[in-house]
Design a protein around this motif. Structure first.
Motif, PDB file in Angstrom:
ATOM      1  N   GLY A   1       0.158  16.842  15.502  1.00  0.00           N
ATOM      2  CA  GLY A   1       0.662  15.635  16.246  1.00  0.00           C
ATOM      3  C   GLY A   1       0.299  14.238  15.745  1.00  0.00           C
ATOM      4  O   GLY A   1       0.811  13.128  15.778  1.00  0.00           O
ATOM      5  N   LYS A   2      -0.614  14.247  14.215  1.00  0.00           N
ATOM      6  CA  LYS A   2      -0.688  13.044  13.533  1.00  0.00           C
ATOM      7  C   LYS A   2       0.261  12.644  12.930  1.00  0.00           C
ATOM      8  O   LYS A   2       1.036  13.431  12.378  1.00  0.00           O
ATOM      9  CB  LYS A   2      -1.819  13.631  12.708  1.00  0.00           C
ATOM     10  CG  LYS A   2      -2.804  12.266  11.980  1.00  0.00           C
ATOM     11  CD  LYS A   2      -3.904  12.520  11.283  1.00  0.00           C
ATOM     12  CE  LYS A   2      -4.737  11.373  10.782  1.00  0.00           C
ATOM     13  NZ  LYS A   2      -5.755  11.641  10.122  1.00  0.00           N
ATOM     14  N   GLN A   3       0.544  11.464  12.579  1.00  0.00           N
ATOM     15  CA  GLN A   3       1.862  10.966  12.106  1.00  0.00           C
ATOM     16  C   GLN A   3       1.315  10.216  10.939  1.00  0.00           C
ATOM     17  O   GLN A   3       0.152   9.410  10.644  1.00  0.00           O
ATOM     18  CB  GLN A   3       2.273   9.557  12.946  1.00  0.00           C
ATOM     19  CG  GLN A   3       2.784   9.974  14.404  1.00  0.00           C
ATOM     20  CD  GLN A   3       3.301   8.707  15.090  1.00  0.00           C
ATOM     21  OE1 GLN A   3       3.318   7.670  14.692  1.00  0.00           O
ATOM     22  NE2 GLN A   3       3.602   9.082  16.283  1.00  0.00           N
ATOM     23  N   TYR A   4       2.137  10.443   9.737  1.00  0.00           N
ATOM     24  CA  TYR A   4       2.122  10.080   8.403  1.00  0.00           C
ATOM     25  C   TYR A   4       3.303   9.219   8.016  1.00  0.00           C
ATOM     26  O   TYR A   4       4.362   9.311   8.359  1.00  0.00           O
ATOM     27  CB  TYR A   4       1.985  11.108   7.509  1.00  0.00           C
ATOM     28  CG  TYR A   4       0.648  11.947   7.865  1.00  0.00           C
ATOM     29  CD1 TYR A   4      -0.698  11.890   6.845  1.00  0.00           C
ATOM     30  CD2 TYR A   4       0.507  12.870   8.710  1.00  0.00           C
ATOM     31  CE1 TYR A   4      -1.917  12.352   7.134  1.00  0.00           C
ATOM     32  CE2 TYR A   4      -0.526  13.762   8.812  1.00  0.00           C
ATOM     33  CZ  TYR A   4      -1.778  13.371   8.123  1.00  0.00           C
ATOM     34  OH  TYR A   4      -3.060  13.983   8.417  1.00  0.00           O
TER      35      TYR A   4
ATOM     36  N   ASP B   1      -4.791   5.858  10.169  1.00  0.00           N
ATOM     37  CA  ASP B   1      -6.022   5.489  10.049  1.00  0.00           C
ATOM     38  C   ASP B   1      -6.489   5.260   8.542  1.00  0.00           C
ATOM     39  O   ASP B   1      -7.300   4.406   8.076  1.00  0.00           O
ATOM     40  CB  ASP B   1      -7.121   6.345  10.614  1.00  0.00           C
ATOM     41  CG  ASP B   1      -6.662   7.688  10.174  1.00  0.00           C
ATOM     42  OD1 ASP B   1      -5.479   8.055  10.131  1.00  0.00           O
ATOM     43  OD2 ASP B   1      -7.479   8.544  10.173  1.00  0.00           O
ATOM     44  N   ALA B   2      -5.693   5.829   7.699  1.00  0.00           N
ATOM     45  CA  ALA B   2      -5.843   5.811   6.103  1.00  0.00           C
ATOM     46  C   ALA B   2      -5.136   4.394   5.756  1.00  0.00           C
ATOM     47  O   ALA B   2      -5.947   3.797   4.589  1.00  0.00           O
ATOM     48  CB  ALA B   2      -5.170   6.856   5.265  1.00  0.00           C
ATOM     49  N   ILE B   3      -4.379   3.984   6.137  1.00  0.00           N
ATOM     50  CA  ILE B   3      -3.808   2.618   5.762  1.00  0.00           C
ATOM     51  C   ILE B   3      -4.851   1.611   6.036  1.00  0.00           C
ATOM     52  O   ILE B   3      -5.121   0.632   5.532  1.00  0.00           O
ATOM     53  CB  ILE B   3      -2.299   2.627   6.418  1.00  0.00           C
ATOM     54  CG1 ILE B   3      -1.413   3.314   5.884  1.00  0.00           C
ATOM     55  CG2 ILE B   3      -2.028   1.006   6.202  1.00  0.00           C
ATOM     56  CD1 ILE B   3       0.076   3.315   6.772  1.00  0.00           C
TER      57      ILE B   3
ATOM     58  N   LEU C   1       0.898  -1.134  -0.049  1.00  0.00           N
ATOM     59  CA  LEU C   1      -0.034   0.107  -0.070  1.00  0.00           C
ATOM     60  C   LEU C   1       0.888   1.276   0.017  1.00  0.00           C
ATOM     61  O   LEU C   1       0.691   2.229  -0.762  1.00  0.00           O
ATOM     62  CB  LEU C   1      -0.811   0.103   1.227  1.00  0.00           C
ATOM     63  CG  LEU C   1      -1.837   1.135   1.366  1.00  0.00           C
ATOM     64  CD1 LEU C   1      -2.951   1.081   0.253  1.00  0.00           C
ATOM     65  CD2 LEU C   1      -2.443   0.955   2.533  1.00  0.00           C
ATOM     66  N   LEU C   2       2.030   1.169   0.741  1.00  0.00           N
ATOM     67  CA  LEU C   2       2.722   2.392   0.972  1.00  0.00           C
ATOM     68  C   LEU C   2       3.566   2.623  -0.250  1.00  0.00           C
ATOM     69  O   LEU C   2       3.742   3.757  -0.945  1.00  0.00           O
ATOM     70  CB  LEU C   2       3.801   2.442   2.090  1.00  0.00           C
ATOM     71  CG  LEU C   2       3.117   2.556   3.475  1.00  0.00           C
ATOM     72  CD1 LEU C   2       4.174   2.341   4.335  1.00  0.00           C
ATOM     73  CD2 LEU C   2       2.641   4.055   3.548  1.00  0.00           C
TER      74      LEU C   2
ATOM     75  N   ASP D   1      -6.410  17.250   3.039  1.00  0.00           N
ATOM     76  CA  ASP D   1      -5.713  16.669   4.363  1.00  0.00           C
ATOM     77  C   ASP D   1      -4.734  15.383   4.002  1.00  0.00           C
ATOM     78  O   ASP D   1      -4.989  14.419   4.589  1.00  0.00           O
ATOM     79  CB  ASP D   1      -6.797  16.205   5.389  1.00  0.00           C
ATOM     80  CG  ASP D   1      -6.174  15.687   6.618  1.00  0.00           C
ATOM     81  OD1 ASP D   1      -5.212  16.249   7.047  1.00  0.00           O
ATOM     82  OD2 ASP D   1      -6.629  14.812   7.241  1.00  0.00           O
ATOM     83  N   THR D   2      -3.748  15.798   2.904  1.00  0.00           N
ATOM     84  CA  THR D   2      -2.658  14.739   2.529  1.00  0.00           C
ATOM     85  C   THR D   2      -1.393  15.387   3.014  1.00  0.00           C
ATOM     86  O   THR D   2      -1.226  16.598   2.745  1.00  0.00           O
ATOM     87  CB  THR D   2      -2.644  14.320   1.051  1.00  0.00           C
ATOM     88  OG1 THR D   2      -2.784  15.682   0.265  1.00  0.00           O
ATOM     89  CG2 THR D   2      -4.145  13.794   0.782  1.00  0.00           C
TER      90      THR D   2
END
Length: 124
Positions: free
Chosen positions: A62-65, A26-28, A15-16, A90-91
């Motif tokens: 603070g959200k991790q990508y 959450d997107a993953i 996916l990545l 929001d990307t």
């Protein structure tokens, strides 16, 4: 590091690798075609970071990508680079623009988190 390959690791890596943007946990989780719980996804992502396959971007909130590391030619590690966070879709995406900086004598930088925020070319 040589680690055991699992269906969860294969699915997250696939996916990545196929994504042009950094993805949050959450997107993953929403995009995976197999059932994997949140803790397992985080464990897989953190191991990928430790092994240098993926790098983590922490947004202002603070959200991790997470994004696949694209190494520069003849470089052992990923150079610090800018990331762009779009407030509309929001990307976060990696911008292959090297970060140039200097530090005072006696300082040693181990990582950099450089995020530019605004509207991406798809949302303008």
């Amino acid at each position: 590091m040589n680690r055991r390959n699992t269906p969860a690791k294969e699915a997250v890596l696939k996916l990545l690798t196929g994504s042009k943007k950094a993805l949050s946990q959450d997107a993953i989780e929403k995009q995976l075609d197999i059932a994997i719980n949140r803790a397992t996804i985080y464990r897989v992502l953190n191991r990928f970071c430790e092994d240098g396959l993926v790098h983590k971007i922490v947004a202002e909130d603070g959200k991790q990508y997470f994004a696949i590391c694209k190494k520069c030619e003849n470089e052992e590690e990923v150079k610090p680079h800018f990331h762009f966070r779009c407030v509309r879709c929001d990307t976060i995406e990696c911008l292959q623009i090297p970060v140039e900086y200097t530090t005072p004598k006696g300082y040693s930088v181990s990582s950099a988190n450089c995020i530019l925020t605004g509207t991406c070319s798809n949302c303008v």
